[in-house]
Write a protein that holds these residues in place. Structure first.
Motif, PDB file in Angstrom:
ATOM      1  N   ILE A 238       0.860  -1.180   0.000  1.00  0.00           N
ATOM      2  CA  ILE A 238       0.000   0.000   0.000  1.00  0.00           C
ATOM      3  C   ILE A 238       0.899   1.233   0.000  1.00  0.00           C
ATOM      4  O   ILE A 238       1.744   1.391   0.883  1.00  0.00           O
ATOM      5  N   SER A 239       0.728   2.098  -0.994  1.00  0.00           N
ATOM      6  CA  SER A 239       1.557   3.292  -1.118  1.00  0.00           C
ATOM      7  C   SER A 239       0.674   4.538  -1.133  1.00  0.00           C
ATOM      8  O   SER A 239      -0.374   4.541  -1.783  1.00  0.00           O
ATOM      9  N   VAL A 240       1.109   5.577  -0.422  1.00  0.00           N
ATOM     10  CA  VAL A 240       0.387   6.846  -0.449  1.00  0.00           C
ATOM     11  C   VAL A 240       1.386   7.986  -0.620  1.00  0.00           C
ATOM     12  O   VAL A 240       2.528   7.920  -0.167  1.00  0.00           O
ATOM     13  N   ASP A 241       0.929   9.027  -1.312  1.00  0.00           N
ATOM     14  CA  ASP A 241       1.663  10.280  -1.425  1.00  0.00           C
ATOM     15  C   ASP A 241       0.808  11.364  -0.788  1.00  0.00           C
ATOM     16  O   ASP A 241      -0.365  11.538  -1.157  1.00  0.00           O
ATOM     17  N   PHE A 242       1.389  12.070   0.179  1.00  0.00           N
ATOM     18  CA  PHE A 242       0.669  13.135   0.862  1.00  0.00           C
ATOM     19  C   PHE A 242       0.796  14.428   0.063  1.00  0.00           C
ATOM     20  O   PHE A 242       1.901  14.841  -0.296  1.00  0.00           O
ATOM     21  N   LYS A 243      -0.333  15.047  -0.222  1.00  0.00           N
ATOM     22  CA  LYS A 243      -0.371  16.268  -1.024  1.00  0.00           C
ATOM     23  C   LYS A 243      -0.688  17.461  -0.116  1.00  0.00           C
ATOM     24  O   LYS A 243       0.092  17.788   0.751  1.00  0.00           O
ATOM     25  N   LYS A 244      -1.833  18.077  -0.283  1.00  0.00           N
ATOM     26  CA  LYS A 244      -2.207  19.211   0.561  1.00  0.00           C
ATOM     27  C   LYS A 244      -2.684  18.706   1.925  1.00  0.00           C
ATOM     28  O   LYS A 244      -3.468  17.758   2.004  1.00  0.00           O
ATOM     29  N   PRO A 245      -2.234  19.320   3.017  1.00  0.00           N
ATOM     30  CA  PRO A 245      -2.662  18.852   4.340  1.00  0.00           C
ATOM     31  C   PRO A 245      -4.147  19.117   4.584  1.00  0.00           C
ATOM     32  O   PRO A 245      -4.747  20.018   3.972  1.00  0.00           O
ATOM     33  N   VAL A 246      -4.720  18.319   5.475  1.00  0.00           N
ATOM     34  CA  VAL A 246      -6.110  18.513   5.891  1.00  0.00           C
ATOM     35  C   VAL A 246      -6.117  19.515   7.036  1.00  0.00           C
ATOM     36  O   VAL A 246      -5.667  19.215   8.148  1.00  0.00           O
ATOM     37  N   VAL A 267      -7.955  10.896  -1.712  1.00  0.00           N
ATOM     38  CA  VAL A 267      -8.699  11.623  -0.680  1.00  0.00           C
ATOM     39  C   VAL A 267      -8.684  13.095  -1.047  1.00  0.00           C
ATOM     40  O   VAL A 267      -7.618  13.710  -1.162  1.00  0.00           O
ATOM     41  N   ASN A 268      -9.871  13.655  -1.230  1.00  0.00           N
ATOM     42  CA  ASN A 268     -10.020  15.047  -1.664  1.00  0.00           C
ATOM     43  C   ASN A 268     -10.680  15.881  -0.572  1.00  0.00           C
ATOM     44  O   ASN A 268     -11.280  15.356   0.367  1.00  0.00           O
ATOM     45  N   VAL A 274      -6.589  18.118  -3.278  1.00  0.00           N
ATOM     46  CA  VAL A 274      -6.185  16.712  -3.220  1.00  0.00           C
ATOM     47  C   VAL A 274      -5.289  16.551  -1.996  1.00  0.00           C
ATOM     48  O   VAL A 274      -4.208  17.135  -1.923  1.00  0.00           O
ATOM     49  N   HIS A 275      -5.759  15.787  -1.028  1.00  0.00           N
ATOM     50  CA  HIS A 275      -4.997  15.590   0.207  1.00  0.00           C
ATOM     51  C   HIS A 275      -4.030  14.411   0.119  1.00  0.00           C
ATOM     52  O   HIS A 275      -2.921  14.479   0.649  1.00  0.00           O
ATOM     53  N   MET A 276      -4.448  13.335  -0.540  1.00  0.00           N
ATOM     54  CA  MET A 276      -3.631  12.126  -0.562  1.00  0.00           C
ATOM     55  C   MET A 276      -4.026  11.278  -1.762  1.00  0.00           C
ATOM     56  O   MET A 276      -5.209  11.172  -2.086  1.00  0.00           O
ATOM     57  N   VAL A 277      -3.054  10.710  -2.423  1.00  0.00           N
ATOM     58  CA  VAL A 277      -3.324   9.742  -3.488  1.00  0.00           C
ATOM     59  C   VAL A 277      -2.623   8.439  -3.129  1.00  0.00           C
ATOM     60  O   VAL A 277      -1.557   8.434  -2.497  1.00  0.00           O
TER      61      VAL A 277
END
Length: 284
Positions: A238-246, A267-268, A274-277
């Protein structure tokens, strides 16, 4: 990479480590130490249940896929606050996280956890490095993770390379939930991660943020809870990239592809954030 392991008798004490973290504010070098830390850690029912509650995880005989990060947090803190570690802990930015569940994580009461840092790379904003966490039970390797962190202000030679985030399609909205104003404090109680940027608006403003932001690993755990029927229990990466913080409080929206051996999710937030892909794939 050859890791020089230091085996600890007991897990580190977090209070002392936070004092070390608060006292170090400057970059002191540009090489990573080759030391790793290992320790046997107990899996206790009450902290696990508290973690499930905060992350809205369903009851299960298996450990949640992100829970070993909680057990490893003290070792990670000790590694990153060691005198030989060149970067200050406060201010590091968590860019991505990759988890590999090698076998079903059920019926475990004692785990040996090892952590080390490697792969220092130039980044357009400084330098990145990976914190590797490995978990064994009495049988052997059980779980692995790689967390990529950014330290701003580090000047390494060479050219920076920033890998592109894979673009996924075919996702539809699966669910949405509300990240409450106090979720940072609640998650800190179960994780031990009391970084001020997550606790309150007042403490976040000390670090240049307008409001507190949610822990990235809480967002990942909460997302995987919603995806629990979509993902395999083991033999999965399972891989995630963190984008804009919540920024708390906030509503977040989970989009996902259909369940199966592989898939994608995102997660939008509002408006069009976009918070996380993320993605899950079978282990190769």
């Amino acid at each position: 990479m050859t890791v020089n392991w230091l085996d600890l008798d007991t897990p580190p004490h977090l209070t002392a480590l936070y004092a070390h973290a608060a006292s170090k504010r400057k970059i002191t070098g540009d090489t990573l130490p080759d030391k790793g830390l290992r320790c046997w850690v107990a899996v206790d029912a009450k902290p696990l249940e508290a973690f499930r509650e905060v992350c809205d995880l369903p009851a299960s005989s298996l450990l949640p896929p992100t829970y070993p990060h909680i057990l490893a947090f003290g070792l990670q803190m000790q590694l990153l606050t060691d005198q030989a570690f060149p970067f200050p802990l406060l201010g590091l930015i968590h860019l991505s996280n990759q988890i590999r569940v090698l076998r079903p994580m059920g019926s475990v009461s004692q785990l040996r956890i090892g952590v080390y840092a490697h792969n220092l790379q130039k980044h357009p904003k400084g330098a990145t490095f990976d914190v590797i966490t490995r978990v064994d039970d009495l049988i052997g390797p059980l779980w692995e993770a790689q967390s990529t962190l950014l330290c701003k202000g580090v000047d390494l030679p060479g050219e920076a390379h920033q890998p592109a985030t894979p673009v996924a399609g075919g996702m539809t909205e699966l669910t949405r939930w509300y990240a409450a104003k106090d979720i940072g404090r609640r998650y800190a109680k179960v994780s031990g991660d009391y970084n001020p940027i997550h606790l309150s608006t007042a403490s976040a403003k000390l670090f240049g943020l307008p409001t507190a932001i949610a822990h990235g690993l809480w967002l990942e755990a909460r997302t995987l809870a919603a995806l629990s029927s979509h993902l395999p229990a083991a033999n999965v990466e399972i891989s995630v990239d963190f984008k804009k913080p919540v920024r708390l409080p906030a509503e977040v929206i989970l989009q996902s592809s259909a369940g199966g051996s592989s898939g994608d999710f995102q997660v939008n937030g509002h408006p069009d954030l976009v918070h996380m892909v993320g993605r899950w794939r079978p282990l190769s």
